[in-house]
Write a protein that holds these residues in place. Structure first.
Motif, PDB file in Angstrom:
ATOM      1  N   VAL A 121      28.126 -17.898 -36.970  1.00 56.77           N
ATOM      2  CA  VAL A 121      28.233 -18.509 -38.302  1.00 56.77           C
ATOM      3  C   VAL A 121      29.647 -18.361 -38.845  1.00 56.77           C
ATOM      4  O   VAL A 121      30.213 -19.314 -39.413  1.00 56.77           O
ATOM      5  N   ALA A 122      30.234 -17.178 -38.672  1.00 58.06           N
ATOM      6  CA  ALA A 122      31.586 -16.947 -39.180  1.00 58.06           C
ATOM      7  C   ALA A 122      32.595 -17.883 -38.513  1.00 58.06           C
ATOM      8  O   ALA A 122      33.451 -18.467 -39.180  1.00 58.06           O
ATOM      9  N   LEU A 123      32.487 -18.041 -37.198  1.00 64.24           N
ATOM     10  CA  LEU A 123      33.414 -18.915 -36.484  1.00 64.24           C
ATOM     11  C   LEU A 123      33.243 -20.367 -36.910  1.00 64.24           C
ATOM     12  O   LEU A 123      34.223 -21.081 -37.143  1.00 64.24           O
ATOM     13  N   ARG A 124      31.987 -20.796 -37.036  1.00 68.14           N
ATOM     14  CA  ARG A 124      31.731 -22.192 -37.412  1.00 68.14           C
ATOM     15  C   ARG A 124      32.250 -22.495 -38.820  1.00 68.14           C
ATOM     16  O   ARG A 124      32.879 -23.546 -39.051  1.00 68.14           O
ATOM     17  N   LEU A 125      31.994 -21.617 -39.775  1.00 68.26           N
ATOM     18  CA  LEU A 125      32.423 -21.870 -41.150  1.00 68.26           C
ATOM     19  C   LEU A 125      33.937 -21.737 -41.305  1.00 68.26           C
ATOM     20  O   LEU A 125      34.531 -22.397 -42.161  1.00 68.26           O
ATOM     21  N   ALA A 126      34.568 -20.876 -40.497  1.00 69.91           N
ATOM     22  CA  ALA A 126      36.016 -20.729 -40.598  1.00 69.91           C
ATOM     23  C   ALA A 126      36.757 -21.919 -40.007  1.00 69.91           C
ATOM     24  O   ALA A 126      37.817 -22.323 -40.510  1.00 69.91           O
TER      25      ALA A 126
END
Length: 421
Positions: A121-126
């Motif tokens: 999730v962190a990678l996708r949103l960043a």
């Protein structure tokens, strides 16, 4: 070339709308395994879809980008190559910084045992906000030809082919089987329409209330017609929906952008009056100075705050709970001040030091009087070089007297003319 403070206000509103919209429609649910899973309140609360018309402000973002690029290119003393290199540097350096810091943080999170769901999730949103770089870089690179085309054929004729491309893509999405991949040409075509409006406005072709009223009315009529044809109401994507207005951008997004630009042009007198007040003026200046960094860092800040507070294992309402009702929206609004403080801190820490104009004793620099700094000038205009009469008096070698001369004050000019320059 003076600064258009109304455009500054529209740019600040555009950035604020994107940030607030993402923070309100991005739910991060804490699972039983301690990982975070993404969810959207628009799935459970479809009645909130019209609010996305106010918060989905990417059209204004590209409009102000077209205005700023055109003004900047028009006053640049060198060739177009040097101007483009400087413009791209302002866009890409913050992006490189984000990727570098983000990679280090993800590596550290992996080492300490963060769950794969949270990392995903962190990678996708960043990374997801970086999509804007490709169309924006292309449009900035062709600002000169676009300006020539608008002057020769007018903004309506220049924008018509882009609208036709988006319309053809919309038709293909509805006729082709579900899951068919289309070339991402609509991303460039759709956002070129507000960018062209910004180019035309910088060239003085959209001045006056008539132009703003025409754009606002035409866009509103197009929105009503598209909704009647069955386009989704939400201006952003809704998980589980068959068709999205934003991925790829549809005609509804183009019509919304034109409407927002028209309303922004109509609001120019009110925006100018608002920005004469100190607090709104300083806020708009601060947002404009760090617009790209705010855009790039607002989603990583949301993930970081949510992930760090989730390490205690307690699901906090509005931050870790499922977005399944109005209570979640109210609770998320209570978290917005904390997210804002963290974002402001991150942006200010990563901002390079600005060199203020002005001269003081000893060769140091100081701010211009009357607010100075970026509040009174633009990245798209060149401030005039002040002509200063000075006299080095006896005493320490670093002491210097600076006499400010007002043309309307002959006595002061006479005293200054009596001094050696």
């Amino acid at each position: 070339m003076s600064r258009d403070r109304a455009v500054d206000a529209l740019r600040a509103y555009a950035i604020g709308g994107v940030v607030l919209g993402h923070w309100l429609v991005t739910g991060l649910v804490l699972g039983g395994d301690g990982g975070l899973h993404q969810a959207s309140p628009l799935t459970a609360l479809p009645d909130l879809a019209p609010a996305t018309w106010v918060l989905q402000t990417l059209g204004l973002f590209f409009f102000t980008a077209g205005f700023g690029s055109t003004r900047s290119l028009a006053r640049h003393p060198g060739g177009a190559g040097g101007w483009l290199a400087g413009r791209l540097r302002r866009l890409l350096l913050p992006t490189v910084a984000l990727l570098g810091v983000g990679a280090a943080v993800l590596l550290a999170a992996t080492v300490v045992g963060t769950s794969d769901d949270t990392l995903s999730v962190a990678l996708r949103l960043a990374v997801s906000p970086l999509w804007f770089l490709l169309p924006l870089v292309i449009l900035v690179a062709v600002t000169g030809p676009l300006r020539v085309a608008v002057r020769r054929w007018g903004v309506a004729r220049c924008g018509a082919p882009a609208v036709a491309v988006v319309a053809a893509a919309d038709l293909a999405v509805r006729l082709l089987p579900a899951g068919t991949d289309l070339p991402p040409v609509t991303v460039l075509a759709a956002w070129s329409v507000p960018y062209l409006l910004g180019v035309a406005h910088a060239d003085g072709r959209l001045d006056g209330r008539r132009a703003g009223g025409t754009l606002a009315a035409g866009g509103a009529v197009a929105l009503a017609a598209l909704l009647a044809l069955g386009y989704p109401v939400s201006a952003v994507g809704v998980p589980g929906a068959g068709v999205s207005n934003l991925n790829p951008p549809s005609l509804l997004v183009v019509a919304l952008a034109v409407t927002q630009v028209g309303l922004g042009l109509l609001a120019r007198p009110a925006l100018h009056r608002l920005l004469t007040r100190p607090l709104p003026g300083r806020a708009v200046t601060a947002v404009n100075r760090s617009a790209v960094r705010i855009y790039l860092w607002h989603q990583p800040v949301l993930v970081a705050v949510t992930a760090l507070t989730a390490r205690g294992g307690l699901a906090m309402p509005g931050l870790h709970t499922a977005p399944d009702g109005p209570g979640w929206v109210l609770a998320r609004c209570c978290w917005l001040p904390l997210l804002t403080v963290v974002l402001v801190t991150v942006v200010r820490v990563g901002r390079p030091r600005s060199r203020h104009r002005g001269v003081r004793a000893g060769g140091e620099r100081r701010r211009q009087p009357g607010g100075g700094g970026a509040a009174g000038r633009s990245a798209e205009c060149v401030p005039s070089v002040p002509q200063v009469y000075d006299h080095r008096r006896s005493g320490p070698p670093d002491l210097q007297e600076v006499i400010a001369v007002r043309d309307s004050d002959p006595p002061s000019r006479g005293r200054a003319d009596g001094q050696s320059r």
